[in-house]
Design an enzyme around this catalytic site. Structure first.
Site, short mmCIF file in Angstrom:
data_model
loop_
_atom_site.label_atom_id
_atom_site.label_comp_id
_atom_site.label_asym_id
_atom_site.label_seq_id
_atom_site.Cartn_x
_atom_site.Cartn_y
_atom_site.Cartn_z
N CYS A 100 44.25 46.17 46.93
CA CYS A 100 44.58 46.53 45.57
C CYS A 100 46.03 47.03 45.50
O CYS A 100 46.77 46.72 44.56
CB CYS A 100 43.62 47.62 45.13
SG CYS A 100 43.82 48.05 43.44
N CYS A 200 38.64 50.84 44.12
CA CYS A 200 39.93 50.98 43.45
C CYS A 200 39.83 50.48 42.00
O CYS A 200 39.58 49.29 41.78
CB CYS A 200 40.91 50.13 44.26
SG CYS A 200 42.55 50.07 43.64
#
Length: 395
Positions: A100, A200
């Protein structure tokens, strides 16, 4: 007045990062990333991204900075979620947080920020950036955060020099209690907000439910492998080369259903990962059962009793050239070169003494002590002192 765009997540860390930058005289803009639309797989009934977005907006109002939300859910699905499904399907265990950062925050988000005229992108990560001159060139360093308990350099282990050049980490010199104290003193709504859990940007998810959207349940066997099997006790006293020895130390053991006894059933080998203890639903063993390996082709899970089971422990791992990354490109090893480092194979794991060996096909990491549950698909990161030099995906 250099313009900085802060990824305001609605948490206390990015809130204080924005405040500190404003204090330092930057022109600060807050951007909230919306990366998820599907609330069916999140655990809580609340809608985490909506709450976070509101908190981020309140922080921006309080600090008197412009604020907007950008929708990156398409890129997130493509680069993170699809990748995760793909990895789990192959029997590997991905780390979405590291990805991410590499793919979303410091790539897609950073490009948008730079298009908006920003000089830098800032986040609330607990890490630091160093700048040194070497052979007439500027080199950027990724350094561990001051708060050893919260250091997040591992999550940024895939960043490049170009990404670091445009990054700022305003809270890297502070500890978490200091960050909360600042937030409280200036009256930010996020001062006492709990740290976010889970994936995330998505929040806490039910991983099996999440994976079942793509990977269908399929009943298979759970096999318990005893500690005494021959494979564990065999020793090879002579190797023709260091590479041969490392290949042996990092090898994947071939288990089959006859390696132990069948103790239960599961709903899909791709839902499990090495070192996992929960979710096996097998009782009656003297010590807890841990997953020591999964076979997604045959749909079998191999387990062993106790966290010191020899099937969990290994002294070396391998990273292919394709999945090898140097933050410090100038220190990248050439074939046959070695380097003494400290390394970790998961976030929060204490750094362990290790040696890197570069070979034609990739890089071996040999640890001083055996490591538990070295897992394919996870990231290994290596350091010298407080600097993270590089990382790779365990193959």
């Amino acid at each position: 007045m250099k313009r900085v765009i802060v990824g305001l997540s609605g948490g206390v860390d990015s809130s204080v990062a924005a405040y500190l930058l404003k204090q330092q005289g930057y022109e600060v803009i807050g951007l909230f990333m919306k990366n998820w639309h599907d609330d069916s797989v999140t655990i809580s009934d609340e809608c985490p991204w909506l709450d976070d977005s509101n908190d981020a907006m309140l922080v921006a109002e309080k600090l008197g900075i412009p604020f907007q939300t950008i929708d990156l859910s398409e890129q997130y699905k493509e680069r993170i979620v699809d990748y995760m499904f793909n990895e789990y399907e192959k029997g590997r265990t991905p780390n979405p947080d590291v990805l991410c950062n590499r793919e979303i925050k410091f790539d897609v988000f950073m490009k948008i920020a730079l298009e908006l005229g920003a000089e830098y992108v800032a986040t609330g990560h607990y890490c630091k950036k160093g700048i040194i001159e070497k052979d007439g060139r500027t080199v950027y360093q990724l350094l561990a955060g001051e708060d050893t308990n919260k250091d997040q350099s591992y999550f940024l282990c895939q960043l490049s020099q170009a990404q670091l050049a445009k990054s700022l980490f305003p809270i890297g010199e502070l500890t978490k209690p200091e960050v909360r104290k600042i937030a409280s003193e200036i009256g930010l709504t996020t001062a006492d907000k709990k740290d976010s859990q889970g994936l995330c940007f998505i929040g806490k998810i039910k991983l099996p439910d999440f994976l079942q959207q793509q990977l269908k349940p399929k009943e298979g066997l759970i096999v318990e492998v005893p500690k005494e099997i021959e494979t564990y006790s065999e020793t090879v006293s002579e190797f023709s080369s260091t590479e041969e020895k490392l290949k042996y130390l990092s090898r994947k053991i071939d288990y089959n259903v006859n390696s132990g006894r069948i103790v239960g059933k599961h709903q899909g080998a791709h839902y499990f990962t090495k070192g996992q203890r929960k979710g096996l639903a097998v009782g009656g063993t003297a010590e807890p059962l841990f997953v020591i390996d999964t076979d997604v082709e045959e749909n079998v899970i191999y387990t062993g009793q106790g966290k010191d089971h020899p099937g969990l422990l290994k002294k070396a791992l391998f990273v292919t050239n394709k999945e090898l990354h140097w933050v410090r490109e100038d220190l990248a090893l050439a074939v046959d070169q070695t380097m003494t480092v400290k390394a970790r194979i998961r976030y929060r794991q204490p750094l362990e003494n290790a040696t890197l060996y570069k070979v034609e096909s990739g890089l071996y990491v040999e640890f001083e002590k055996p490591q538990s549950a070295i897992t394919e698909g996870q990231f290994v990161a290596w350091y010298q002192k407080e600097e993270l030099l590089g990382s790779g995906i365990i193959s």
